[in-house]
Motif scaffolding. Structure first.
Motif, mmCIF file in Angstrom:
data_model
loop_
_atom_site.group_PDB
_atom_site.id
_atom_site.type_symbol
_atom_site.label_atom_id
_atom_site.label_comp_id
_atom_site.label_asym_id
_atom_site.label_seq_id
_atom_site.Cartn_x
_atom_site.Cartn_y
_atom_site.Cartn_z
ATOM 1 N N ILE A 96 6.395 -2.522 -11.625
ATOM 2 C CA ILE A 96 7.640 -3.288 -11.785
ATOM 3 C C ILE A 96 7.494 -4.662 -11.128
ATOM 4 O O ILE A 96 7.854 -5.690 -11.713
ATOM 5 N N LEU A 97 6.947 -4.684 -9.918
ATOM 6 C CA LEU A 97 6.814 -5.948 -9.193
ATOM 7 C C LEU A 97 5.791 -6.868 -9.851
ATOM 8 O O LEU A 97 5.980 -8.090 -9.890
ATOM 9 N N GLU A 98 4.721 -6.305 -10.393
ATOM 10 C CA GLU A 98 3.732 -7.114 -11.108
ATOM 11 C C GLU A 98 4.346 -7.724 -12.372
ATOM 12 O O GLU A 98 4.090 -8.888 -12.701
ATOM 13 N N CYS A 99 5.169 -6.954 -13.063
ATOM 14 C CA CYS A 99 5.859 -7.481 -14.253
ATOM 15 C C CYS A 99 6.851 -8.565 -13.860
ATOM 16 O O CYS A 99 6.983 -9.578 -14.560
ATOM 17 N N ALA A 100 7.548 -8.367 -12.754
ATOM 18 C CA ALA A 100 8.505 -9.380 -12.294
ATOM 19 C C ALA A 100 7.784 -10.690 -11.989
ATOM 20 O O ALA A 100 8.258 -11.767 -12.377
ATOM 21 N N LEU A 101 6.634 -10.621 -11.335
ATOM 22 C CA LEU A 101 5.867 -11.828 -11.028
ATOM 23 C C LEU A 101 5.379 -12.496 -12.313
ATOM 24 O O LEU A 101 5.472 -13.719 -12.467
ATOM 25 N N ALA B 19 7.816 -10.717 -1.300
ATOM 26 C CA ALA B 19 7.117 -10.200 -0.118
ATOM 27 C C ALA B 19 5.725 -9.696 -0.490
ATOM 28 O O ALA B 19 4.739 -9.982 0.198
ATOM 29 N N GLN B 20 5.630 -8.967 -1.604
ATOM 30 C CA GLN B 20 4.330 -8.446 -2.036
ATOM 31 C C GLN B 20 3.393 -9.592 -2.421
ATOM 32 O O GLN B 20 2.197 -9.573 -2.087
ATOM 33 N N CYS C 144 8.972 -5.326 -19.963
ATOM 34 C CA CYS C 144 7.594 -5.687 -19.606
ATOM 35 C C CYS C 144 6.843 -4.488 -19.024
ATOM 36 O O CYS C 144 5.672 -4.279 -19.313
ATOM 37 N N ALA C 145 7.549 -3.694 -18.223
ATOM 38 C CA ALA C 145 6.920 -2.546 -17.561
ATOM 39 C C ALA C 145 6.845 -1.324 -18.476
ATOM 40 O O ALA C 145 6.244 -0.308 -18.107
ATOM 41 N N GLY C 146 7.456 -1.410 -19.666
ATOM 42 C CA GLY C 146 7.455 -0.272 -20.577
ATOM 43 C C GLY C 146 8.300 0.880 -20.061
ATOM 44 O O GLY C 146 7.967 2.055 -20.257
ATOM 45 N N MET C 147 9.403 0.535 -19.390
ATOM 46 C CA MET C 147 10.280 1.549 -18.800
ATOM 47 C C MET C 147 11.701 1.348 -19.295
ATOM 48 O O MET C 147 12.053 0.298 -19.826
ATOM 49 N N ARG C 148 12.508 2.362 -19.093
ATOM 50 C CA ARG C 148 13.942 2.218 -19.328
ATOM 51 C C ARG C 148 14.543 1.431 -18.175
ATOM 52 O O ARG C 148 14.049 1.492 -17.048
ATOM 53 N N LEU C 149 15.631 0.740 -18.476
ATOM 54 C CA LEU C 149 16.323 -0.020 -17.442
ATOM 55 C C LEU C 149 16.741 0.890 -16.290
ATOM 56 O O LEU C 149 16.605 0.529 -15.113
ATOM 57 N N SER C 150 17.215 2.082 -16.600
ATOM 58 C CA SER C 150 17.643 3.022 -15.548
ATOM 59 C C SER C 150 16.483 3.425 -14.638
ATOM 60 O O SER C 150 16.679 3.654 -13.443
ATOM 61 N N ASN C 151 15.260 3.487 -15.179
ATOM 62 C CA ASN C 151 14.093 3.815 -14.350
ATOM 63 C C ASN C 151 13.800 2.695 -13.359
ATOM 64 O O ASN C 151 13.481 2.959 -12.196
ATOM 65 N N VAL C 152 13.896 1.440 -13.833
ATOM 66 C CA VAL C 152 13.683 0.304 -12.931
ATOM 67 C C VAL C 152 14.758 0.308 -11.846
ATOM 68 O O VAL C 152 14.471 0.111 -10.663
ATOM 69 N N GLN C 153 16.008 0.583 -12.247
ATOM 70 C CA GLN C 153 17.111 0.588 -11.289
ATOM 71 C C GLN C 153 17.035 1.747 -10.309
ATOM 72 O O GLN C 153 17.633 1.688 -9.238
ATOM 73 N N TYR C 154 16.297 2.778 -10.642
ATOM 74 C CA TYR C 154 16.069 3.873 -9.689
ATOM 75 C C TYR C 154 15.291 3.360 -8.478
ATOM 76 O O TYR C 154 15.572 3.717 -7.343
ATOM 77 N N TYR C 155 14.303 2.483 -8.743
ATOM 78 C CA TYR C 155 13.463 1.950 -7.662
ATOM 79 C C TYR C 155 14.081 0.709 -7.019
ATOM 80 O O TYR C 155 13.940 0.502 -5.812
ATOM 81 N N SER D 137 0.817 -1.211 0.000
ATOM 82 C CA SER D 137 0.000 0.000 0.000
ATOM 83 C C SER D 137 0.851 1.263 0.000
ATOM 84 O O SER D 137 0.378 2.331 -0.359
ATOM 85 N N ASN D 138 2.130 1.160 0.402
ATOM 86 C CA ASN D 138 3.023 2.317 0.430
ATOM 87 C C ASN D 138 3.869 2.450 -0.827
ATOM 88 O O ASN D 138 4.642 3.382 -0.947
ATOM 89 N N ARG D 139 3.742 1.531 -1.743
ATOM 90 C CA ARG D 139 4.557 1.569 -2.948
ATOM 91 C C ARG D 139 3.952 2.525 -3.969
ATOM 92 O O ARG D 139 2.741 2.680 -4.063
#
Length: 200
Positions: free
Chosen positions: A17-22, A65-66, A41-52, A8-10
């Protein structure tokens, strides 16, 4: 990344990102779960995923965990919506819920099988898995087991049911008994154990 953050805090992007990973874990297994594929899968740049999430392990821990939180929340919701009133009805409802995934290869089964495999070589994921099973066992006990059962006897019933549920999900399709027959049989065994404990 702090792994104590709850779903709920994400942020929306973290959740995506986590839904795509699953999704990738279920579809391609552990080997297909790379940061680049997650980004695609998330439609993002790799650097954007690595930011989170700085690394694949950070994604993996947060995703597991999620996912486990969602599984436990689903079980809690099912028990709250259950119409079961008697002790037998509650135990049977729980046994049926626990065994229901055994007759088909569901996404839940695929996810758990991949997580089990990862846990054999990743201590952090193993600890997540153990926490989930303890939480699952406690939710189950709070819903279905008599308040008259002492702590040691509650642990015995949990030790019977939780491993059976997990083993059944792997082996059920190879067994000849119908699901209802197995549900009644396991319910009777659990109730018998509880009644014997209360008589002592």
């Amino acid at each position: 990344m702090d792994q104590t953050i709850t779903a709920s805090n994400r942020s929306q992007k973290e959740t995506q990102i986590l839904e795509c990973a699953l999704k990738l874990l279920i579809e391609t297994g552990d080997a297909g779960l790379t940061m680049r594929r997650i980004a695609d899968c998330a439609g993002m740049r790799l650097s954007n995923v690595q930011y989170y999430f700085k690394s694949r392990d950070d994604v993996l821990v947060a995703m597991v965990a999620q996912y486990f939180d969602a599984c436990a929340d689903n079980l809690l919701r099912l028990t709250e919506e259950s119409k079961a009133r008697t002790e037998r009805e509650r135990v049977r409802f729980l046994v049926n819920a626990g065994l229901s995934h055994g007759q088909e290869i569901s996404d839940m089964c695929r996810a758990f099988r991949e997580i089990w495999a990862i846990s054999s070589r990743n201590n952090v994921i193993d600890q997540c898995l153990m926490r989930y099973y303890r939480r699952f066992a406690d939710l189950m006990a709070n819903y279905a087991l008599s308040d008259e059962l002492g702590t040691a006897d509650r642990e015995k019933v949990k030790a019977l049911l939780v491993p059976y549920f997990e083993g059944y999900s792997v082996t059920a399709r190879s067994l000849n008994l119908k699901n209802d027959v197995v549900v009644d049989m396991v319910t009777d065994i659990a109730l018998s154990l509880m009644r014997r404990a209360m008589r002592q």
